[in-house]
Design a protein around this motif. Structure first.
Motif, PDB file in Angstrom:
ATOM      1  N   MET A   1      26.780  40.925  45.763  1.00 14.29           N
ATOM      2  CA  MET A   1      27.128  39.044  45.105  1.00 14.29           C
ATOM      3  C   MET A   1      28.641  39.363  45.427  1.00 14.29           C
ATOM      4  O   MET A   1      29.599  40.222  46.089  1.00 14.29           O
ATOM      5  CB  MET A   1      27.021  39.950  43.988  1.00 14.29           C
ATOM      6  CG  MET A   1      26.080  39.553  42.845  1.00 14.29           C
ATOM      7  SD  MET A   1      25.891  39.855  41.357  1.00 14.29           S
ATOM      8  CE  MET A   1      24.474  39.776  40.834  1.00 14.29           C
ATOM      9  N   SER A   2      28.586  38.123  45.303  1.00 15.87           N
ATOM     10  CA  SER A   2      29.993  37.702  45.617  1.00 15.87           C
ATOM     11  C   SER A   2      31.293  37.802  45.062  1.00 15.87           C
ATOM     12  O   SER A   2      30.827  37.408  43.247  1.00 15.87           O
ATOM     13  CB  SER A   2      30.196  35.806  46.361  1.00 15.87           C
ATOM     14  OG  SER A   2      30.111  35.071  45.558  1.00 15.87           O
ATOM     15  N   GLU A   3      32.511  37.624  44.958  1.00 13.00           N
ATOM     16  CA  GLU A   3      33.147  37.936  43.709  1.00 13.00           C
ATOM     17  C   GLU A   3      33.162  36.681  43.234  1.00 13.00           C
ATOM     18  O   GLU A   3      32.839  37.038  41.736  1.00 13.00           O
ATOM     19  CB  GLU A   3      34.838  38.013  44.070  1.00 13.00           C
ATOM     20  CG  GLU A   3      36.195  37.894  43.862  1.00 13.00           C
ATOM     21  CD  GLU A   3      37.079  38.544  44.306  1.00 13.00           C
ATOM     22  OE1 GLU A   3      38.247  38.249  43.101  1.00 13.00           O
ATOM     23  OE2 GLU A   3      37.290  38.878  44.810  1.00 13.00           O
ATOM     24  N   ALA A   4      32.766  35.788  43.050  1.00 14.27           N
ATOM     25  CA  ALA A   4      32.976  34.536  42.204  1.00 14.27           C
ATOM     26  C   ALA A   4      31.290  34.623  41.277  1.00 14.27           C
ATOM     27  O   ALA A   4      31.828  34.370  40.116  1.00 14.27           O
ATOM     28  CB  ALA A   4      32.896  33.272  42.505  1.00 14.27           C
ATOM     29  N   LYS A   5      30.680  35.561  42.403  1.00 15.88           N
ATOM     30  CA  LYS A   5      29.024  35.322  41.131  1.00 15.88           C
ATOM     31  C   LYS A   5      29.327  36.496  40.330  1.00 15.88           C
ATOM     32  O   LYS A   5      28.836  36.556  39.852  1.00 15.88           O
ATOM     33  CB  LYS A   5      28.126  36.113  42.678  1.00 15.88           C
ATOM     34  CG  LYS A   5      26.759  34.608  42.068  1.00 15.88           C
ATOM     35  CD  LYS A   5      26.077  35.291  43.068  1.00 15.88           C
ATOM     36  CE  LYS A   5      25.016  33.913  43.777  1.00 15.88           C
ATOM     37  NZ  LYS A   5      23.624  34.488  44.171  1.00 15.88           N
ATOM     38  N   GLN A   6      30.551  37.790  40.861  1.00 18.24           N
ATOM     39  CA  GLN A   6      30.333  38.982  40.157  1.00 18.24           C
ATOM     40  C   GLN A   6      31.377  38.115  38.684  1.00 18.24           C
ATOM     41  O   GLN A   6      31.176  38.334  37.565  1.00 18.24           O
ATOM     42  CB  GLN A   6      30.814  39.488  40.139  1.00 18.24           C
ATOM     43  CG  GLN A   6      30.213  40.316  41.484  1.00 18.24           C
ATOM     44  CD  GLN A   6      30.613  41.496  42.510  1.00 18.24           C
ATOM     45  OE1 GLN A   6      32.432  41.282  42.081  1.00 18.24           O
ATOM     46  NE2 GLN A   6      30.266  42.441  43.197  1.00 18.24           N
ATOM     47  N   ILE A   7      32.339  37.388  38.829  1.00 15.79           N
ATOM     48  CA  ILE A   7      33.550  37.126  37.708  1.00 15.79           C
ATOM     49  C   ILE A   7      31.976  36.166  36.903  1.00 15.79           C
ATOM     50  O   ILE A   7      32.250  36.586  35.540  1.00 15.79           O
ATOM     51  CB  ILE A   7      33.720  36.442  38.600  1.00 15.79           C
ATOM     52  CG1 ILE A   7      35.156  37.121  39.225  1.00 15.79           C
ATOM     53  CG2 ILE A   7      35.227  35.221  37.364  1.00 15.79           C
ATOM     54  CD1 ILE A   7      36.085  36.632  39.615  1.00 15.79           C
ATOM     55  N   ALA A   8      31.562  35.362  37.436  1.00 17.77           N
ATOM     56  CA  ALA A   8      31.148  34.655  36.384  1.00 17.77           C
ATOM     57  C   ALA A   8      29.453  35.557  35.591  1.00 17.77           C
ATOM     58  O   ALA A   8      29.844  34.880  34.513  1.00 17.77           O
ATOM     59  CB  ALA A   8      30.181  33.505  37.063  1.00 17.77           C
ATOM     60  N   LEU A   9      28.740  35.881  36.068  1.00 15.21           N
ATOM     61  CA  LEU A   9      27.952  37.028  35.303  1.00 15.21           C
ATOM     62  C   LEU A   9      28.456  38.038  34.525  1.00 15.21           C
ATOM     63  O   LEU A   9      28.147  38.467  33.311  1.00 15.21           O
ATOM     64  CB  LEU A   9      27.263  38.439  36.628  1.00 15.21           C
ATOM     65  CG  LEU A   9      25.918  39.168  35.699  1.00 15.21           C
ATOM     66  CD1 LEU A   9      25.338  38.059  35.347  1.00 15.21           C
ATOM     67  CD2 LEU A   9      26.278  39.937  37.124  1.00 15.21           C
ATOM     68  N   ILE A  10      30.047  38.182  34.486  1.00 10.00           N
ATOM     69  CA  ILE A  10      31.034  39.516  34.084  1.00 10.00           C
ATOM     70  C   ILE A  10      30.999  38.301  32.388  1.00 10.00           C
ATOM     71  O   ILE A  10      31.022  38.649  30.634  1.00 10.00           O
ATOM     72  CB  ILE A  10      31.894  39.744  34.411  1.00 10.00           C
ATOM     73  CG1 ILE A  10      31.188  40.881  34.815  1.00 10.00           C
ATOM     74  CG2 ILE A  10      33.017  40.187  33.500  1.00 10.00           C
ATOM     75  CD1 ILE A  10      32.679  41.746  36.162  1.00 10.00           C
ATOM     76  N   GLU A  11      31.829  36.973  33.189  1.00 12.13           N
ATOM     77  CA  GLU A  11      31.894  36.196  31.720  1.00 12.13           C
ATOM     78  C   GLU A  11      30.815  35.586  30.828  1.00 12.13           C
ATOM     79  O   GLU A  11      30.716  35.206  29.765  1.00 12.13           O
ATOM     80  CB  GLU A  11      32.812  34.656  31.990  1.00 12.13           C
ATOM     81  CG  GLU A  11      34.097  35.048  33.112  1.00 12.13           C
ATOM     82  CD  GLU A  11      34.399  33.947  33.309  1.00 12.13           C
ATOM     83  OE1 GLU A  11      34.019  33.141  34.259  1.00 12.13           O
ATOM     84  OE2 GLU A  11      35.454  33.396  34.514  1.00 12.13           O
ATOM     85  N   GLU A  12      29.755  35.081  31.496  1.00 10.60           N
ATOM     86  CA  GLU A  12      28.398  34.932  30.633  1.00 10.60           C
ATOM     87  C   GLU A  12      27.951  36.156  29.755  1.00 10.60           C
ATOM     88  O   GLU A  12      27.821  36.120  28.830  1.00 10.60           O
ATOM     89  CB  GLU A  12      27.353  34.608  31.632  1.00 10.60           C
ATOM     90  CG  GLU A  12      27.235  33.398  32.042  1.00 10.60           C
ATOM     91  CD  GLU A  12      25.968  33.298  34.230  1.00 10.60           C
ATOM     92  OE1 GLU A  12      25.311  34.670  33.945  1.00 10.60           O
ATOM     93  OE2 GLU A  12      26.367  32.893  34.600  1.00 10.60           O
ATOM     94  N   ALA A  13      28.593  37.365  29.908  1.00 17.15           N
ATOM     95  CA  ALA A  13      28.389  38.701  29.298  1.00 17.15           C
ATOM     96  C   ALA A  13      28.717  38.650  28.563  1.00 17.15           C
ATOM     97  O   ALA A  13      28.648  38.941  27.356  1.00 17.15           O
ATOM     98  CB  ALA A  13      27.832  39.807  30.189  1.00 17.15           C
ATOM     99  N   THR A  14      29.948  38.425  28.808  1.00 15.58           N
ATOM    100  CA  THR A  14      30.994  38.509  27.826  1.00 15.58           C
ATOM    101  C   THR A  14      30.509  37.694  26.811  1.00 15.58           C
ATOM    102  O   THR A  14      30.979  37.803  24.579  1.00 15.58           O
ATOM    103  CB  THR A  14      32.872  38.541  27.934  1.00 15.58           C
ATOM    104  OG1 THR A  14      33.406  37.631  29.075  1.00 15.58           O
ATOM    105  CG2 THR A  14      32.783  40.082  28.632  1.00 15.58           C
ATOM    106  N   ALA A  15      30.842  35.985  26.631  1.00 16.69           N
ATOM    107  CA  ALA A  15      30.178  35.194  26.409  1.00 16.69           C
ATOM    108  C   ALA A  15      29.357  35.408  25.282  1.00 16.69           C
ATOM    109  O   ALA A  15      29.017  35.022  24.053  1.00 16.69           O
ATOM    110  CB  ALA A  15      30.435  34.369  27.094  1.00 16.69           C
TER     111      ALA A  15
END
Length: 198
Positions: A172-186
């Motif tokens: 995954m790209s870095e942006a996708k990784q960060i987006a997935l982590i933010e969705e999980a924390t939310a």
């Protein structure tokens, strides 16, 4: 002087008249016969290779202390991000939870059997001595079989899922990784708030 074999390529080229020239490669272009020893540090010959290595983060030589710390910190953050993303991908895997449950059940049975053997050894079991010996042997066999089976099960059935999730996370790209982590924390935050309201 020795005479050259007439069947040699060079001799035949001289006789036919189309001498194209046969030269040997220089010794400088020769490859080493085996890999360098562990104590030998192999350094790229050109400055361009050194720069590429430094950009990839492979070599920290020639960097200041602050640059080295920043490079290591960035590598650790990237590893942590990949680990978190792979964990989130595993949570969505339907087989992972059931396989982990089987692993923990096998491990728990092995530990309970070990505890039972210790209790029999300590004499808490008030039964006859001729019953205690077979109980100990059977308990140890069950404990060893279950614990070893749990680790083999982990290697054979769970590790491929983990490796696949890690491969997908690294892809995954870095942006996708960060987006997935933010969705999980939310989502986790929303679950906690819903529990508090109940």
């Amino acid at each position: 002087m020795s005479t050259r074999n007439p069947m040699n390529k060079r001799s035949q080229a001289q006789q036919s008249g189309d001498m194209t020239g046969f030269t040997r490669k220089s010794a400088g272009s020769a490859k080493p016969a085996r890999a360098a020893a562990s104590s030998v540090r192999v350094v790229p010959a050109s400055a361009k290779e050194k720069r590429k290595q430094a950009e990839r983060g492979e070599s920290l030589a020639g960097l200041s202390r602050e640059e080295k710390r920043a490079r290591r910190r960035e590598q650790r953050l990237q590893e942590d991000r990949i680990y978190a993303v792979s964990n989130e991908l595993l949570k969505g895997e339907p087989d992972y939870k059931s396989r982990r449950r089987v692993f923990w059940v096998l491990l728990a049975v092995g530990l309970v059997a070990t505890l039972a053997v210790w209790l029999v050894l300590l004499g808490i079991d008030t039964g006859a001595a001729d019953i205690a010996r077979p109980v100990q042997i059977v308990g140890l066999v069950i404990a060893y079989v279950c614990i070893i089976a749990a680790f083999i099960y982990d290697i054979v059935r769970i590790r491929p899922l983990r490796n696949d999730a890690r491969r997908r996370a690294e892809g995954m790209s870095e942006a996708k990784q960060i987006a997935l982590i933010e969705e999980a924390t939310a989502a986790d935050r929303a679950k906690r708030e819903a529990k508090k309201k109940k």
